[in-house]
Design an enzyme around this catalytic site. Structure first.
Site, PDB file in Angstrom:
ATOM      1  N   HIS A  59       0.945  -0.874  -0.166  1.00  9.94           N
ATOM      2  CA  HIS A  59      -0.021  -0.034  -0.088  1.00  9.94           C
ATOM      3  C   HIS A  59       0.986   1.259  -0.272  1.00  9.94           C
ATOM      4  O   HIS A  59       0.489   2.390  -0.923  1.00  9.94           O
ATOM      5  CB  HIS A  59      -1.048  -0.095   1.236  1.00  9.94           C
ATOM      6  CG  HIS A  59      -1.917  -1.419   1.371  1.00  9.94           C
ATOM      7  ND1 HIS A  59      -2.079  -1.724   2.454  1.00  9.94           N
ATOM      8  CD2 HIS A  59      -2.649  -1.317   0.576  1.00  9.94           C
ATOM      9  CE1 HIS A  59      -2.921  -2.803   2.628  1.00  9.94           C
ATOM     10  NE2 HIS A  59      -3.459  -2.706   1.343  1.00  9.94           N
ATOM     11  N   LYS A  88     -17.161  -6.815   7.130  1.00  7.16           N
ATOM     12  CA  LYS A  88     -15.929  -7.467   6.799  1.00  7.16           C
ATOM     13  C   LYS A  88     -15.383  -7.335   8.554  1.00  7.16           C
ATOM     14  O   LYS A  88     -15.875  -6.366   9.617  1.00  7.16           O
ATOM     15  CB  LYS A  88     -14.744  -6.827   6.214  1.00  7.16           C
ATOM     16  CG  LYS A  88     -14.918  -7.027   4.843  1.00  7.16           C
ATOM     17  CD  LYS A  88     -13.411  -6.641   4.218  1.00  7.16           C
ATOM     18  CE  LYS A  88     -13.765  -6.552   2.894  1.00  7.16           C
ATOM     19  NZ  LYS A  88     -11.971  -5.789   2.238  1.00  7.16           N
ATOM     20  N   ARG A 136      -2.171  -6.575  -8.071  1.00  6.73           N
ATOM     21  CA  ARG A 136      -0.912  -7.351  -7.755  1.00  6.73           C
ATOM     22  C   ARG A 136      -1.053  -8.890  -9.154  1.00  6.73           C
ATOM     23  O   ARG A 136       0.465  -9.171  -9.681  1.00  6.73           O
ATOM     24  CB  ARG A 136      -0.823  -8.113  -6.566  1.00  6.73           C
ATOM     25  CG  ARG A 136      -0.471  -6.694  -5.559  1.00  6.73           C
ATOM     26  CD  ARG A 136      -1.509  -7.425  -4.046  1.00  6.73           C
ATOM     27  NE  ARG A 136      -2.661  -7.520  -4.171  1.00  6.73           N
ATOM     28  CZ  ARG A 136      -3.746  -7.927  -3.434  1.00  6.73           C
ATOM     29  NH1 ARG A 136      -3.149  -7.877  -2.289  1.00  6.73           N
ATOM     30  NH2 ARG A 136      -4.464  -7.645  -2.953  1.00  6.73           N
ATOM     31  N   SER A 183      -2.878  -7.489   2.629  1.00  9.95           N
ATOM     32  CA  SER A 183      -3.049  -7.382   4.297  1.00  9.95           C
ATOM     33  C   SER A 183      -3.656  -9.545   4.915  1.00  9.95           C
ATOM     34  O   SER A 183      -3.490  -9.023   6.178  1.00  9.95           O
ATOM     35  CB  SER A 183      -4.578  -6.485   4.233  1.00  9.95           C
ATOM     36  OG  SER A 183      -3.885  -5.200   4.595  1.00  9.95           O
TER      37      SER A 183
END
Ligand code: ADP
Length: 152
Positions: free
Chosen positions: A18, A42, A91, A129
């Site tokens: 990040h 979440k 990614r 994460s």
């Protein structure tokens, strides 16, 4: 017109991946707002206050970077902040497929807002994460994955 970008995410916790995206974006935008989306679906490992504090510490020297939280649609947050860009990192091809859907729908919702994608630096592409949280849960060393400001 000022170039204002929102970098939305959960940042639970913020990783070196990040930070790299924000640092690369700084020269390109007048202002960058790191937007921590509050998503009740979440289950977060770290509190919102903790995540805001870490990000604020990391970018304390960068005058054009600020940190805020928001709930609801990212596009609505962009409109409130008069932001015309959304930043996202890519990614893998899985990221691309996921981001393509969100990005195209966001264009339908607000055609004045462009999503700008940054290809991850190769050394950061395996970092997420969720992997960091797993390593933390099992007592592993995450010092090569997260910034030193993330102290828990
Ligand atoms: P979200 O819950 O929206 O996926 P994240 O905090 O996981 O939020 O990610 C926010 C943004 O940061 C996303 O665009 C994601 O692709 C990007 N990102 C996450 N990890 C990395 C990394 N290692 N390198 C580059 N970008 C990353």
């Amino acid at each position: 017109m000022e170039r204002i970008a929102v970098f939305p995410g959960s940042f639970d916790p913020v990783t070196l991946g990040h930070v790299s995206i924000v640092k690369r974006a700084i020269p390109l935008f007048d202002k960058i707002i790191i937007g921590i989306g509050m998503n009740s679906d979440k289950n977060h490992m770290f509190t919102l206050e903790q995540r805001i504090q870490w990000l604020a510490n990391i970018f304390s020297e960068d005058d054009t970077v600020s940190v805020e939280s928001y709930s609801g649609l990212t596009i609505r947050f962009c409109n409130q902040k008069k932001a015309n860009y959304i930043l996202r990192g890519l990614r893998t091809s899985a990221d691309f497929e996921f981001e393509r859907g969100i990005g195209q729908i966001n264009r339908k919702l607000a055609d004045g807002v462009e999503t700008v994608f940054f290809l991850t630096e190769p050394e950061y592409s395996p970092i997420s994460s969720s992997i960091v949280r797993d390593v933390i849960r099992h007592g592993g060393d995450v010092s090569g994955l997260i910034p030193k400001e993330v102290v828990y």
